[in-house]
Every structure is written in structure tokens, then in C-alpha cells.
Design a protein around this motif. Sequence first.
Motif, PDB file in Angstrom:
ATOM      1  N   TYR A   4      -0.147  -1.801  10.001  1.00  0.00           N
ATOM      2  CA  TYR A   4      -0.884  -2.784  10.796  1.00  0.00           C
ATOM      3  C   TYR A   4      -1.598  -3.782   9.893  1.00  0.00           C
ATOM      4  O   TYR A   4      -1.668  -4.978  10.203  1.00  0.00           O
ATOM      5  N   HIS A   5      -2.134  -3.294   8.782  1.00  0.00           N
ATOM      6  CA  HIS A   5      -2.800  -4.196   7.835  1.00  0.00           C
ATOM      7  C   HIS A   5      -1.824  -5.234   7.297  1.00  0.00           C
ATOM      8  O   HIS A   5      -2.148  -6.433   7.235  1.00  0.00           O
ATOM      9  N   ARG A   6      -0.623  -4.793   6.921  1.00  0.00           N
ATOM     10  CA  ARG A   6       0.348  -5.748   6.401  1.00  0.00           C
ATOM     11  C   ARG A   6       0.817  -6.719   7.488  1.00  0.00           C
ATOM     12  O   ARG A   6       1.103  -7.882   7.203  1.00  0.00           O
ATOM     13  N   ARG A   7       0.876  -6.262   8.710  1.00  0.00           N
ATOM     14  CA  ARG A   7       1.263  -7.162   9.799  1.00  0.00           C
ATOM     15  C   ARG A   7       0.216  -8.247  10.003  1.00  0.00           C
ATOM     16  O   ARG A   7       0.544  -9.428  10.193  1.00  0.00           O
ATOM     17  N   THR A   8      -1.074  -7.891   9.953  1.00  0.00           N
ATOM     18  CA  THR A   8      -2.125  -8.884  10.153  1.00  0.00           C
ATOM     19  C   THR A   8      -2.185  -9.883   9.007  1.00  0.00           C
ATOM     20  O   THR A   8      -2.700 -10.990   9.191  1.00  0.00           O
TER      21      THR A   8
ATOM     22  N   PRO B 138       4.647  -8.363   6.814  1.00  0.00           N
ATOM     23  CA  PRO B 138       4.870  -7.002   7.325  1.00  0.00           C
ATOM     24  C   PRO B 138       5.844  -6.208   6.466  1.00  0.00           C
ATOM     25  O   PRO B 138       6.682  -6.762   5.753  1.00  0.00           O
ATOM     26  N   LEU B 139       5.701  -4.902   6.557  1.00  0.00           N
ATOM     27  CA  LEU B 139       6.679  -3.981   5.985  1.00  0.00           C
ATOM     28  C   LEU B 139       7.692  -3.684   7.077  1.00  0.00           C
ATOM     29  O   LEU B 139       7.390  -3.024   8.064  1.00  0.00           O
TER      30      LEU B 139
ATOM     31  N   ASP C 176       7.089  -1.339  12.456  1.00  0.00           N
ATOM     32  CA  ASP C 176       6.689  -2.345  11.471  1.00  0.00           C
ATOM     33  C   ASP C 176       5.470  -3.145  11.899  1.00  0.00           C
ATOM     34  O   ASP C 176       4.858  -3.828  11.072  1.00  0.00           O
ATOM     35  N   LYS C 177       5.083  -3.088  13.164  1.00  0.00           N
ATOM     36  CA  LYS C 177       3.894  -3.806  13.647  1.00  0.00           C
ATOM     37  C   LYS C 177       2.642  -2.933  13.640  1.00  0.00           C
ATOM     38  O   LYS C 177       1.581  -3.372  14.044  1.00  0.00           O
ATOM     39  N   GLY C 178       2.785  -1.677  13.218  1.00  0.00           N
ATOM     40  CA  GLY C 178       1.643  -0.785  13.192  1.00  0.00           C
ATOM     41  C   GLY C 178       1.404  -0.059  14.497  1.00  0.00           C
ATOM     42  O   GLY C 178       0.397   0.641  14.634  1.00  0.00           O
ATOM     43  N   SER C 179       2.305  -0.205  15.466  1.00  0.00           N
ATOM     44  CA  SER C 179       2.188   0.537  16.722  1.00  0.00           C
ATOM     45  C   SER C 179       2.681   1.968  16.504  1.00  0.00           C
ATOM     46  O   SER C 179       3.731   2.176  15.892  1.00  0.00           O
ATOM     47  N   ALA C 180       1.942   2.928  17.011  1.00  0.00           N
ATOM     48  CA  ALA C 180       2.248   4.325  16.736  1.00  0.00           C
ATOM     49  C   ALA C 180       2.218   5.146  18.017  1.00  0.00           C
ATOM     50  O   ALA C 180       1.490   4.825  18.965  1.00  0.00           O
ATOM     51  N   TYR C 181       3.014   6.210  18.043  1.00  0.00           N
ATOM     52  CA  TYR C 181       2.992   7.147  19.155  1.00  0.00           C
ATOM     53  C   TYR C 181       3.526   8.492  18.681  1.00  0.00           C
ATOM     54  O   TYR C 181       4.131   8.604  17.607  1.00  0.00           O
ATOM     55  N   LYS C 182       3.285   9.525  19.479  1.00  0.00           N
ATOM     56  CA  LYS C 182       3.765  10.879  19.211  1.00  0.00           C
ATOM     57  C   LYS C 182       4.685  11.304  20.343  1.00  0.00           C
ATOM     58  O   LYS C 182       4.442  10.977  21.505  1.00  0.00           O
TER      59      LYS C 182
END
Length: 264
Positions: free
Chosen positions: A143-147, A151-152, A173-179
Motif C-alpha cells: 500500500y505504501h508503494r501504491r501511494t 507500485p510493486l 499490488d494495491k495493498g488490498s488484503a483478505y483471508k
Amino acid sequence: MTSVFNPFASHYDAINDKDDFNIGITDRKNTVAPLETEAERNIRTRTVTPVVTGSSVAAFIFNGGVILAADVLGSYGSLAKYRNLPRIHQVNDQTVMALSGDLSDADYIKESIDAKVDEDIVQEDGSEMTPVALHAWCTRLLYHRRTKLNPLLTSVIVAGLENNEPFLGRVNDKGSAYKEFLIMTGIGNHLALGWVRTILENSAQLNKDQAEQLMDRIIKQLYYRDCRGFARYRVCIVTKDGVEFKAKEVQPDWSLAPALRNTE
């Protein structure tokens, strides 16, 4: 003679506003400085354009652990150029991660995580990178790299055992996460996610051997249908006994191909 103020006349002060604001001057052009240089623009363009990429990663939870699989191909565009690039990385005895997307960014993520693990070892405070901690750390990193508009371009799957319970999560790659109990990246989201979810939801929990057999079937289906797939792949199984890696190869059966029509 007393001057009379005319509200409709033009008035300029001592700093010569007329010249500064280009009033009434047609041969002078004011230009706005660009926000970034041409070199910076080229760097940003290359950053958001993956060069060497890895295809799908499949992972799901079974009874007592987590299983992941990914092929070892690094595709240079449509060229199968690098044929021995493992994309499943062991962090410690209870945590692993798998990556797909831009493999240069994947290497950067792996090096950053290894540096963090080495820092924990040097501090000797007993702390260790758990799956939940790694999942949160990757979320902040991507998320840091996206802002930063740099981005990675990599999807990260984090798996392992947290308090003896299987854990599986993804960060894009946008820092969105889920389980979730079943995660796939790349084209595997479209080619295999649906029917695998049906198997896992409509049957009892799989044991280790059944999970490995299902994973072999998934990779075989992806190899048949994904033009970026590769026959050689690695399977990683995380249980309370530790992390186990297996190198495998798809044995395809093309006997049905001559009977197909309009497939060229």
C-alpha cells in the motif's frame, strides 16, 4: 487640474503588473513547468510495465495445514525464457509466501522480508515472523508503494500456521488484503477457482494426501489452458511438522487433440 478617478480605466502599480501578467502583449508566451522530468516519466513508465512475470499461484487450506503450488517459469513477454525460478519462499519454520506477477518486484519483496527476519534474529528478543504478522507487513509495504505511485506489481500469498491453526491470506499490488480458505492468483482466478471451490465446499475436509492430489489436478488444468503455464512446478505443504517442498512435473495427455476442430 485635479485628476478624476475613472473606474473603467486600467490601473497598474509600480511592479508593472501589465508585463508580469502578459496583458496586451502578444509576443510573449508563459509556460508552466512540468511536474516531472522526461527521465522521471520514463522511469515511472518502466516501473508500471512488468517485464519478466510469473503466472498463477494456487493455495488452499486442508485438514491440518496449508498447501501451495506454483510453476517455475519466468515469462519474458510470451517467451518462456527463465525455466527455473521458484516462486514459493520459505520465511521460517511456520511461514511461507508465494508470489506472482512481476518477478523483479517479487525479488525485492523477498529481500525486504529476509532483511526483516535477520533483524529479528539479531535483536534476540524471541520474536518471529508469523503468518498474520507477515500478511499485515506485506499489506503496509504494497500500500505504501501504491501511494507513492510506484507500485510493486506483484500479488503475495501468505500461508502458514498461526497458533497451530492454518492461515491463508493474499495481498494484491494495491495493498488490498483478505483471508480465505482458497486463494488463486493470475488467470487461475478464472480457470480453476470456481470448480475447486465447489469441491472444497461440497466435500469433507481433505487430508494431506487428498489435498496434494487435488493440487496436482489444479496445476495440470492450468498447464492445459494457460499459455503462460509450465510443466515443472513446486508444491509446498505447511503442517505442524514443518514446511515440506516437492518438485513435480505435469504429465500431459494430448491424445484428444487430433479429435478437436477449430482450435488453431
